[in-house]
Design a protein around this motif. Structure first.
Motif, mmCIF file in Angstrom:
data_model
loop_
_atom_site.group_PDB
_atom_site.id
_atom_site.type_symbol
_atom_site.label_atom_id
_atom_site.label_comp_id
_atom_site.label_asym_id
_atom_site.label_seq_id
_atom_site.Cartn_x
_atom_site.Cartn_y
_atom_site.Cartn_z
ATOM 1 N N GLU A 157 0.841 -1.219 0.118
ATOM 2 C CA GLU A 157 0.018 0.106 0.061
ATOM 3 C C GLU A 157 0.648 1.314 -0.041
ATOM 4 O O GLU A 157 1.864 1.260 0.877
ATOM 5 C CB GLU A 157 -0.772 0.216 1.054
ATOM 6 C CG GLU A 157 -1.997 1.136 1.266
ATOM 7 C CD GLU A 157 -2.549 1.072 2.671
ATOM 8 O OE1 GLU A 157 -3.599 2.211 2.766
ATOM 9 O OE2 GLU A 157 -2.342 0.323 3.521
ATOM 10 N N PRO A 158 0.570 2.296 -1.017
ATOM 11 C CA PRO A 158 1.367 3.460 -0.937
ATOM 12 C C PRO A 158 1.295 4.340 0.551
ATOM 13 O O PRO A 158 0.054 3.998 1.105
ATOM 14 C CB PRO A 158 0.819 4.202 -2.066
ATOM 15 C CG PRO A 158 0.040 3.341 -2.810
ATOM 16 C CD PRO A 158 -0.486 2.425 -1.969
ATOM 17 N N THR A 159 2.528 4.667 0.861
ATOM 18 C CA THR A 159 2.524 5.267 2.035
ATOM 19 C C THR A 159 3.110 6.941 1.694
ATOM 20 O O THR A 159 3.377 7.208 0.647
ATOM 21 C CB THR A 159 3.621 4.688 3.000
ATOM 22 O OG1 THR A 159 4.972 4.744 2.549
ATOM 23 C CG2 THR A 159 3.230 3.349 3.114
ATOM 24 N N PRO A 160 2.799 7.731 2.911
ATOM 25 C CA PRO A 160 3.182 9.146 2.496
ATOM 26 C C PRO A 160 4.903 9.244 2.399
ATOM 27 O O PRO A 160 5.555 8.305 2.967
ATOM 28 C CB PRO A 160 2.826 9.819 3.992
ATOM 29 C CG PRO A 160 1.621 9.070 4.396
ATOM 30 C CD PRO A 160 2.099 7.534 4.013
ATOM 31 N N VAL A 161 5.215 10.345 1.721
ATOM 32 C CA VAL A 161 6.495 10.454 1.304
ATOM 33 C C VAL A 161 7.184 11.742 2.072
ATOM 34 O O VAL A 161 6.129 12.900 1.781
ATOM 35 C CB VAL A 161 6.795 10.498 -0.246
ATOM 36 C CG1 VAL A 161 8.088 10.882 -0.494
ATOM 37 C CG2 VAL A 161 6.483 9.144 -0.689
ATOM 38 N N ARG A 162 8.091 11.876 2.794
ATOM 39 C CA ARG A 162 8.547 13.086 3.203
ATOM 40 C C ARG A 162 9.660 13.480 2.315
ATOM 41 O O ARG A 162 10.691 12.635 2.043
ATOM 42 C CB ARG A 162 9.133 12.709 4.701
ATOM 43 C CG ARG A 162 7.968 12.439 5.666
ATOM 44 C CD ARG A 162 8.404 11.913 7.049
ATOM 45 N NE ARG A 162 7.124 11.921 7.757
ATOM 46 C CZ ARG A 162 6.507 11.131 7.838
ATOM 47 N NH1 ARG A 162 6.442 9.847 7.118
ATOM 48 N NH2 ARG A 162 5.330 11.053 8.909
ATOM 49 N N TYR A 192 2.876 15.165 -7.463
ATOM 50 C CA TYR A 192 1.919 16.156 -7.172
ATOM 51 C C TYR A 192 1.390 16.890 -8.240
ATOM 52 O O TYR A 192 0.194 17.452 -8.342
ATOM 53 C CB TYR A 192 2.054 16.974 -5.687
ATOM 54 C CG TYR A 192 2.987 17.995 -5.814
ATOM 55 C CD1 TYR A 192 2.506 19.199 -6.464
ATOM 56 C CD2 TYR A 192 4.262 17.499 -5.585
ATOM 57 C CE1 TYR A 192 3.615 20.216 -6.136
ATOM 58 C CE2 TYR A 192 5.147 18.775 -5.615
ATOM 59 C CZ TYR A 192 4.799 20.198 -5.997
ATOM 60 O OH TYR A 192 5.729 21.081 -5.899
ATOM 61 N N THR A 193 2.167 17.020 -9.190
ATOM 62 C CA THR A 193 1.553 17.802 -10.495
ATOM 63 C C THR A 193 0.990 16.973 -11.564
ATOM 64 O O THR A 193 -0.010 17.480 -12.295
ATOM 65 C CB THR A 193 2.786 18.765 -11.137
ATOM 66 O OG1 THR A 193 3.834 17.938 -11.499
ATOM 67 C CG2 THR A 193 3.109 19.692 -9.935
ATOM 68 N N ARG A 194 1.561 15.640 -11.787
ATOM 69 C CA ARG A 194 1.070 14.944 -12.722
ATOM 70 C C ARG A 194 0.613 13.580 -12.285
ATOM 71 O O ARG A 194 -0.159 12.754 -13.140
ATOM 72 C CB ARG A 194 2.317 14.717 -13.818
ATOM 73 C CG ARG A 194 2.823 15.887 -14.343
ATOM 74 C CD ARG A 194 3.875 15.583 -15.310
ATOM 75 N NE ARG A 194 4.662 16.819 -15.813
ATOM 76 C CZ ARG A 194 5.701 16.838 -16.505
ATOM 77 N NH1 ARG A 194 6.326 15.857 -16.982
ATOM 78 N NH2 ARG A 194 6.051 18.144 -16.956
ATOM 79 N N GLN A 195 1.036 13.183 -11.203
ATOM 80 C CA GLN A 195 0.348 11.493 -10.799
ATOM 81 C C GLN A 195 -0.525 11.509 -9.654
ATOM 82 O O GLN A 195 -0.516 10.449 -9.146
ATOM 83 C CB GLN A 195 1.896 10.865 -10.254
ATOM 84 C CG GLN A 195 2.814 10.777 -11.604
ATOM 85 C CD GLN A 195 4.036 9.887 -11.231
ATOM 86 O OE1 GLN A 195 3.966 9.450 -10.238
ATOM 87 N NE2 GLN A 195 5.122 9.783 -12.121
ATOM 88 N N GLY A 196 -1.123 12.694 -9.416
ATOM 89 C CA GLY A 196 -2.368 12.546 -8.665
ATOM 90 C C GLY A 196 -1.875 12.599 -7.149
ATOM 91 O O GLY A 196 -2.971 12.252 -6.201
ATOM 92 N N TRP A 197 -0.573 12.702 -6.710
ATOM 93 C CA TRP A 197 -0.306 12.788 -5.196
ATOM 94 C C TRP A 197 -0.917 14.284 -4.648
ATOM 95 O O TRP A 197 -1.113 15.374 -5.316
ATOM 96 C CB TRP A 197 1.158 12.734 -4.953
ATOM 97 C CG TRP A 197 1.712 11.278 -5.242
ATOM 98 C CD1 TRP A 197 1.599 10.448 -6.282
ATOM 99 C CD2 TRP A 197 2.184 10.513 -4.231
ATOM 100 N NE1 TRP A 197 2.044 9.182 -6.313
ATOM 101 C CE2 TRP A 197 2.558 9.366 -4.853
ATOM 102 C CE3 TRP A 197 2.558 10.655 -2.949
ATOM 103 C CZ2 TRP A 197 3.243 8.362 -4.241
ATOM 104 C CZ3 TRP A 197 3.345 9.639 -2.503
ATOM 105 C CH2 TRP A 197 3.364 8.417 -2.907
ATOM 106 N N THR A 198 -0.901 14.289 -3.312
ATOM 107 C CA THR A 198 -1.494 15.458 -2.761
ATOM 108 C C THR A 198 -0.273 16.130 -1.995
ATOM 109 O O THR A 198 0.507 15.187 -1.189
ATOM 110 C CB THR A 198 -2.608 15.239 -1.683
ATOM 111 O OG1 THR A 198 -3.662 14.645 -2.418
ATOM 112 C CG2 THR A 198 -3.004 16.470 -0.955
ATOM 113 N N PRO A 222 -2.073 8.987 -4.057
ATOM 114 C CA PRO A 222 -3.404 9.212 -4.565
ATOM 115 C C PRO A 222 -4.390 8.019 -3.948
ATOM 116 O O PRO A 222 -4.055 7.001 -3.432
ATOM 117 C CB PRO A 222 -3.333 8.712 -5.961
ATOM 118 C CG PRO A 222 -1.995 9.040 -6.409
ATOM 119 C CD PRO A 222 -1.275 8.605 -5.232
ATOM 120 N N GLY A 223 -5.572 8.626 -3.400
ATOM 121 C CA GLY A 223 -6.591 7.811 -2.800
ATOM 122 C C GLY A 223 -6.085 7.538 -1.392
ATOM 123 O O GLY A 223 -6.663 6.711 -0.752
#
Length: 318
Positions: A4-9, A27-33, A43-44
């Motif tokens: 599962e994707p995890t937050p990235v610092r 966050y500009t092209r792949q849907g990350w926040t 994403p999600g």
């Protein structure tokens, strides 16, 4: 199985050989926040997660950039402990600094200024936060009664006492909202087992007449347990039930789906009625229109006066 994707610092990503350009693409092209500069959610990530979970990530992303004397406070502290919050904004991280003035608010951060002692501070998951009692004291001065009771009931369930909460509030004796907070503390009851039950108690406070007992156990004529009732008006033989439990898993058994739990709950209610009790239910939506709940109960009280006393057996909770 893909992890599962995890937050990235940002510091972690750079230490692994990634570049700022690669992070910008996320966050500009792949849907990350971009939760805040240097902290990104996949994403999600918030799909199916409580807002409190996302707020904890915002806290962890924010704390490293704060002044060392800032302590996570208010609703941010309650989320870290954790206890449920209801209808309290979680868009900003709240912190408090021990000084007379200098409060400020930005899009993601609210800095408060208020006195506190180190005894008001604990460490949770490596983060300095106010004790649950102090966090409640701050919130109870500023949020509506219903929200304060939800948080305060949860604090009692976790082991706080009303005396603890009053002691934590003592710093604010001459500050705005002190009397409001004292009133909220007077209303608290740790036997309320959920957000909906706590909100229901605030609604029921507007009902003229006797106040209900909470979490009463009901027995059949052979002494076997039928179950518990959320609110019991003993004088009238009326049981009040907040109908939001199955959604939050309170009645779900291992391997049981919601439909099975709903059916089992119906059988329990049928047994209560067979024993002579009148059962009144209300829902999340009706909590928004409390006059409907009060009207239901008044009709039940009137019906009891017509049909006479119940024959069931009950045991009041200790």
């Amino acid at each position: 199985m893909t992890a599962e994707p995890t937050p990235v610092r940002r510091p972690d990503a750079l230490s692994r050989g990634h570049t700022d350009g690669e992070l910008r693409v996320l966050y500009t092209r792949q849907g990350w926040t971009q939760l805040r500069p240097g902290f990104y959610l996949p994403p999600g990530y918030d799909d199916g997660r409580e807002s409190a979970d996302v707020h904890r990530e915002l806290i962890r992303a924010t704390v490293p950039a704060l002044s060392p004397d800032a302590v996570v406070s208010h609703q941010s502290a309650t989320v870290m402990h954790p206890v449920p919050v209801w209808d309290v904004p979680l868009d900003r991280v709240h912190v408090t600094r021990n000084r007379a003035n200098g409060g400020r608010r930005s899009r993601q951060l609210h800095v408060h200024s208020a006195p506190f002692d180190e005894a008001d501070v604990v460490e949770v998951s490596g983060v300095r936060v106010f004790t649950l009692e102090r966090a409640f004291a701050d919130l109870a001065r500023t949020v509506p009664l219903e929200q304060a009771v939800v948080i305060g009931d949860a604090a009692l369930r976790k082991g706080s006492t009303k005396d603890d909460l009053l002691a934590a509030l003592s710093y604010a004796e001459k500050r705005p909202g002190h009397r409001r907070a004292v009133h909220a503390i007077e209303m608290l009851d740790g036997k309320s087992g959920s957000v909906g039950e706590s909100r229901s108690r605030v609604v029921l406070a507007g009902l003229a007449g006797p106040k209900p007992e909470l979490q009463t156990s009901f027995l059949d004529h052979d002494g076997h347990s039928i179950g518990r009732g959320d609110f019991f008006f003993e004088e009238f033989g009326v049981i009040g039930e907040f109908d939001g439990k199955v959604k939050y898993g309170k009645y779900l058994r291992p391997g049981e789906d919601a439909g099975e739990a709903v059916y089992r709950e119906k059988l329990r209610e049928d047994r209560l009625r067979d024993m002579g009790w009148i059962v009144v239910r209300w829902t999340w939506a009706e909590l928004q229109r409390p006059h409907l709940i009060l009207a239901k109960l008044r009709r039940a009280f009137e019906r009891r006066a017509i049909i006479g006393a119940p024959v069931g057996v009950f045991i009041l909770a200790a």
